[in-house]
Scaffold this motif. Structure first.
Motif, PDB file in Angstrom:
ATOM      1  N   ASN A   1     -16.618  51.527  66.360  1.00  0.00           N
ATOM      2  CA  ASN A   1     -15.341  52.044  66.831  1.00  0.00           C
ATOM      3  C   ASN A   1     -15.525  53.520  67.158  1.00  0.00           C
ATOM      4  OD1 ASN A   1     -14.861  53.644  64.463  1.00  0.00           O
ATOM      5  ND2 ASN A   1     -14.076  51.840  63.417  1.00  0.00           N
TER       6      ASN A   1
ATOM      7  N   THR B   1     -16.679  51.609  73.214  1.00  0.00           N
ATOM      8  CA  THR B   1     -16.128  50.783  72.150  1.00  0.00           C
ATOM      9  C   THR B   1     -14.820  50.188  72.657  1.00  0.00           C
ATOM     10  OG1 THR B   1     -14.881  52.617  71.201  1.00  0.00           O
ATOM     11  CG2 THR B   1     -17.116  52.273  70.352  1.00  0.00           C
ATOM     12  N   SER B   2     -14.399  49.113  72.026  1.00  0.00           N
ATOM     13  CA  SER B   2     -13.163  48.474  72.497  1.00  0.00           C
ATOM     14  C   SER B   2     -11.920  49.312  72.189  1.00  0.00           C
ATOM     15  CB  SER B   2     -13.030  47.068  71.923  1.00  0.00           C
ATOM     16  OG  SER B   2     -13.031  47.111  70.524  1.00  0.00           O
ATOM     17  N   ASP B   3     -12.064  50.345  71.372  1.00  0.00           N
ATOM     18  CA  ASP B   3     -10.920  51.227  71.092  1.00  0.00           C
ATOM     19  C   ASP B   3     -11.090  52.593  71.764  1.00  0.00           C
ATOM     20  OD1 ASP B   3     -12.926  52.290  69.463  1.00  0.00           O
ATOM     21  OD2 ASP B   3     -11.582  52.646  67.772  1.00  0.00           O
TER      22      ASP B   3
ATOM     23  N   ARG C   1     -14.769  44.205  67.599  1.00  0.00           N
ATOM     24  CA  ARG C   1     -15.531  43.280  68.444  1.00  0.00           C
ATOM     25  C   ARG C   1     -16.078  44.045  69.643  1.00  0.00           C
ATOM     26  NH1 ARG C   1     -14.100  37.483  68.294  1.00  0.00           N
ATOM     27  NH2 ARG C   1     -15.088  37.626  70.301  1.00  0.00           N
ATOM     28  N   GLY C   2     -17.201  43.549  70.162  1.00  0.00           N
ATOM     29  CA  GLY C   2     -17.754  44.098  71.392  1.00  0.00           C
ATOM     30  C   GLY C   2     -18.443  45.423  71.183  1.00  0.00           C
TER      31      GLY C   2
ATOM     32  N   ASN D   1     -14.713  48.797  78.774  1.00  0.00           N
ATOM     33  CA  ASN D   1     -15.046  48.502  77.380  1.00  0.00           C
ATOM     34  C   ASN D   1     -16.241  47.562  77.282  1.00  0.00           C
ATOM     35  OD1 ASN D   1     -12.811  49.981  76.659  1.00  0.00           O
ATOM     36  ND2 ASN D   1     -11.565  48.216  76.095  1.00  0.00           N
ATOM     37  N   ASN D   2     -16.672  47.002  78.413  1.00  0.00           N
ATOM     38  CA  ASN D   2     -17.687  45.953  78.413  1.00  0.00           C
ATOM     39  C   ASN D   2     -19.051  46.378  78.923  1.00  0.00           C
ATOM     40  OD1 ASN D   2     -14.860  44.553  78.879  1.00  0.00           O
ATOM     41  ND2 ASN D   2     -16.203  43.136  77.800  1.00  0.00           N
TER      42      ASN D   2
ATOM     43  N   GLU E   1     -10.501  37.875  82.017  1.00  0.00           N
ATOM     44  CA  GLU E   1     -11.155  39.138  81.665  1.00  0.00           C
ATOM     45  C   GLU E   1     -12.607  39.127  82.151  1.00  0.00           C
ATOM     46  OE1 GLU E   1     -12.201  41.923  77.800  1.00  0.00           O
ATOM     47  OE2 GLU E   1     -11.199  40.008  77.483  1.00  0.00           O
TER      48      GLU E   1
END
Length: 182
Positions: free
Chosen positions: A28, A48-50, A66-67, A89-90, A119
């Motif tokens: 994160n 990060t996903s956040d 996740r991710g 985020n990916n 997505e």
């Protein structure tokens, strides 16, 4: 048992990679700097996903998400690497100078898993837009990561991915054996 960070440190110590890509980092925005600091000989571009978290949303207790993906290069190559701004985020990307006048686009990616087909398509479109925007700058494109597309994927997902490969003129090269460790 070993933590994944310990395994990664052992791999780096044994293999001395100049560049490596990580997927599903589960980092994160609070613990990412601490993780990257463990690898002092490397520079990172990570997401990060956040990544859009506001100050009130930041998790100071280090819970895993996740991710998450990273791309790292040895500091001796820093003059050859231009980390691109993180827009997803990916995936994360850089332009890597491979010769006096040649460059390549290198991307570390973690595509959405089964059931997230909308997505999945959006991330492919975002990546395609990046490739198109850099096509006059680079001689080749390398995409390294967890594509979450296999013969077990839905036919629709396989078709979307294969159409994308054809549209972007990218050739998929899959390794013979496993490339990850859970």
């Amino acid at each position: 048992g070993h933590s994944k960070r310990t395994v990664l440190l052992e791999l780096i110590e044994n293999l001395h990679p100049l560049l490596f890509a990580l997927q599903e980092t589960m980092l994160n925005c609070s613990n990412r700097p601490e993780f990257e600091n463990c690898f002092r000989d490397y520079k990172f571009v990570s997401t990060t996903s956040d990544r859009h978290a506001g100050i009130d949303d930041i998790d100071l207790f280090g819970n895993r998400l996740r991710g998450g993906v990273s791309l790292a290069w040895h500091k001796c190559l820093d003059h050859k690497v231009n980390a691109l701004s993180v827009t997803s985020n990916n995936f994360v990307s850089c332009i890597f100078s491979t010769g006096p006048t040649t460059k390549c686009l290198v991307t570390s990616i973690y595509l959405p898993t089964a059931g997230a087909d909308d997505e999945f398509q959006k991330v492919l479109q975002d990546l395609e837009n990046l490739i198109i925007s850099k096509r006059d700058e680079v001689a080749c494109v390398y995409i390294i990561g967890d594509l979450n597309v296999s013969n077990k994927s839905s036919r629709l997902r396989q078709r979307h991915f294969n159409d994308w490969l054809e549209r972007t003129a990218i050739r998929r090269l899959d390794p013979i054996g496993p490339t990850h460790k859970h």
